[in-house]
Design an enzyme around this catalytic site. Structure first.
Site, PDB file in Angstrom:
ATOM      1  N   GLY A 178       0.603  -1.067  -0.062  1.00  0.00           N
ATOM      2  CA  GLY A 178       0.005   0.077  -0.088  1.00  0.00           C
ATOM      3  C   GLY A 178       0.987   1.423   0.024  1.00  0.00           C
ATOM      4  N   ASP A 205      -0.999   6.558   3.637  1.00  0.00           N
ATOM      5  CA  ASP A 205       0.077   6.367   5.049  1.00  0.00           C
ATOM      6  C   ASP A 205       1.326   5.746   4.128  1.00  0.00           C
ATOM      7  OD1 ASP A 205      -1.955   6.911   6.411  1.00  0.00           O
ATOM      8  OD2 ASP A 205      -2.166   4.833   7.466  1.00  0.00           O
ATOM      9  N   GLN A 210      -8.435  -3.537   0.658  1.00  0.00           N
ATOM     10  CA  GLN A 210      -9.219  -2.581   0.027  1.00  0.00           C
ATOM     11  C   GLN A 210      -9.807  -1.917   1.196  1.00  0.00           C
ATOM     12  OE1 GLN A 210     -12.187  -0.688  -0.558  1.00  0.00           O
ATOM     13  NE2 GLN A 210     -13.259  -2.383   0.130  1.00  0.00           N
ATOM     14  N   TYR A 259     -14.162  -9.869  -2.249  1.00  0.00           N
ATOM     15  CA  TYR A 259     -12.915  -8.947  -2.652  1.00  0.00           C
ATOM     16  C   TYR A 259     -12.203  -8.552  -1.578  1.00  0.00           C
ATOM     17  CZ  TYR A 259      -9.295  -6.136  -4.902  1.00  0.00           C
ATOM     18  OH  TYR A 259      -8.348  -5.311  -5.061  1.00  0.00           O
ATOM     19  N   SER A 270      -7.522  -1.436  12.295  1.00  0.00           N
ATOM     20  CA  SER A 270      -8.497  -0.270  12.194  1.00  0.00           C
ATOM     21  C   SER A 270      -9.531  -0.040  13.311  1.00  0.00           C
ATOM     22  CB  SER A 270      -9.108  -0.498  10.966  1.00  0.00           C
ATOM     23  OG  SER A 270     -10.406   0.402  10.805  1.00  0.00           O
ATOM     24  N   GLU A 313     -12.453   0.607  12.923  1.00  0.00           N
ATOM     25  CA  GLU A 313     -13.634  -0.105  12.093  1.00  0.00           C
ATOM     26  C   GLU A 313     -13.728  -1.549  12.983  1.00  0.00           C
ATOM     27  OE1 GLU A 313     -16.201   1.211  10.340  1.00  0.00           O
ATOM     28  OE2 GLU A 313     -15.426   3.031  10.226  1.00  0.00           O
ATOM     29  N   TYR A 371     -15.465  -4.829   5.572  1.00  0.00           N
ATOM     30  CA  TYR A 371     -13.916  -4.434   5.898  1.00  0.00           C
ATOM     31  C   TYR A 371     -13.558  -4.559   7.447  1.00  0.00           C
ATOM     32  CZ  TYR A 371     -10.409  -0.870   6.874  1.00  0.00           C
ATOM     33  OH  TYR A 371      -8.953  -0.264   7.230  1.00  0.00           O
ATOM     34  N   LYS A 403     -10.684  -6.959   8.805  1.00  0.00           N
ATOM     35  CA  LYS A 403      -9.524  -6.276   9.651  1.00  0.00           C
ATOM     36  C   LYS A 403      -9.266  -7.279  10.878  1.00  0.00           C
ATOM     37  CE  LYS A 403      -7.424  -3.050   7.534  1.00  0.00           C
ATOM     38  NZ  LYS A 403      -6.005  -3.051   7.312  1.00  0.00           N
TER      39      LYS A 403
END
Length: 336
Positions: A9, A14, A89, A101, A131, A133, A155, A159
């Site tokens: 990434g 970041d 993603q 995905y 995260s 999240e 997501y 994570k």
């Protein structure tokens, strides 16, 4: 010999700030990028334009987190001392549209990396970009390293899977593998589909008279927002510890999207209520209403603390997008 770091990434927000930080510390930096029909390395322009030629120590490699063979080949050829796994993603709303995905890249991609490291360079230090999240439907306020997870999106679920994989590999194979549970962190390099950057880009365009309205979803969602360059420093600090561990990186303050609108529009002398309209399409199927992290452990063990205030962050981003739009309209090159 300089330390070698691999960043997945690297072309993201970041990744670009982290590459600058590591190059400034004398690292040899390697980055994993996906093959695309257009160039997507504009966030690394700051490195390539460095007068000290730090770009000579930056190497980009084509690969894909969905491909075990290319992942292992990259780890085995680079043999990094540190791996910063930032690739994913990472758009929460989009994860509802492409859940399989998201699970493969954001979740199983971590397995591929950890396995490659375990087999090829087991002494390599591994950082996982976890995260806020993962907390989702929060079970405690504020959230700490011991707060139970309750993800509210594909997501967030992916994570959580990656988080526990890191813990499992650390405990099973004695790997130096750590999780940084980063709460929302923004900057002028934030992707334009993320709400803060969507706002500041729109503010610049509305102030310039080239856009009339901004359409958003839930304005009352509360988030803990920090400044990305400070958060990547925490990522580096985590891997410099003698022992691997997991850390919450946050400001311990919460603000609504409505507050961000007030600061950003106010920066250019406008009232957001005249320009912002609610569009139900931008609501998530399952909303996360309140995220606020307690970074006490990071402060105590890492010596890390946020420096940029919420208001300063919103103003930095707004000013940058106003300047960017002026350069775009003048046809000149500009670098965030």
């Amino acid at each position: 010999m300089p330390k070698k770091a691999l960043i997945t990434g690297i072309t993201g927000q970041d990744g670009s700030y982290l590459s600058e930080l590591l190059l400034g510390k004398g690292y040899e930096v390697h980055g994993l990028i996906r093959r695309a029909s257009t160039f997507n390395t504009e966030r690394l322009d700051a490195v390539y334009q460095d007068p000290h030629n730090s770009a000579a120590h930056l190497f980009l490699h084509y690969g894909d987190l969905a491909d075990s063979a290319s992942t292992f080949k990259l780890i085995d050829s680079v043999k990094p001392d540190e791996v910063y796994h930032l690739g994913a993603q990472s758009h929460v709303r989009v994860s509802f549209d492409v859940p399989e995905y998201t699970a493969d890249i954001t979740g199983t991609g971590t397995v591929r990396l950890l396995e490659a490291i375990r087999q090829s360079v087991p002494k390599c230090r591994f950082y996982q970009a976890s995260s806020s999240e993962m907390y989702g439907l929060v079970q405690a306020v504020p959230q700490t390293e011991t707060t139970p997870f309750y993800p509210r999106s594909p997501y967030g679920c992916a994570k959580v899977f990656s988080y526990w994989l890191v813990v499992n590999y650390r405990e099973s194979y004695n790997m130096h593998a750590s999780n940084g549970i980063l709460f929302n962190h923004e900057s002028p390099r934030r992707g334009e589909t993320f709400v803060t950057r969507k706002i500041t880009r729109a503010v610049a365009r509305i102030a310039a008279g080239v856009q009339e309205k901004l359409y958003l979803g839930n304005l009352d969602s509360k988030r803990d927002w920090g400044y990305a360059p400070e958060y990547v420093e925490a990522q580096w600090m985590i891997l410099q510890q003698d022992n691997p561990d997991d850390y919450v990186i946050a400001t311990n303050e919460t603000h609504t999207i409505r507050e961000f609108l007030e600061v950003s529009f106010g920066r250019v002398g406008l009232d957001y209520q005249k320009y912002v309209e609610i569009d139900p399409r931008y609501f998530r199927p399952a909303e996360v209403d309140l995220l606020i992290g307690d970074p006490a452990k990071a402060k105590k063990q890492l010596g890390w603390a946020p420096k940029t205030t919420f208001k300063e962050l919103a103003e930095i981003m707004t000013d940058a997008d106003v300047a960017l739009l002026k350069h775009e309209m003048s046809g000149k090159n500009f670098r965030l």
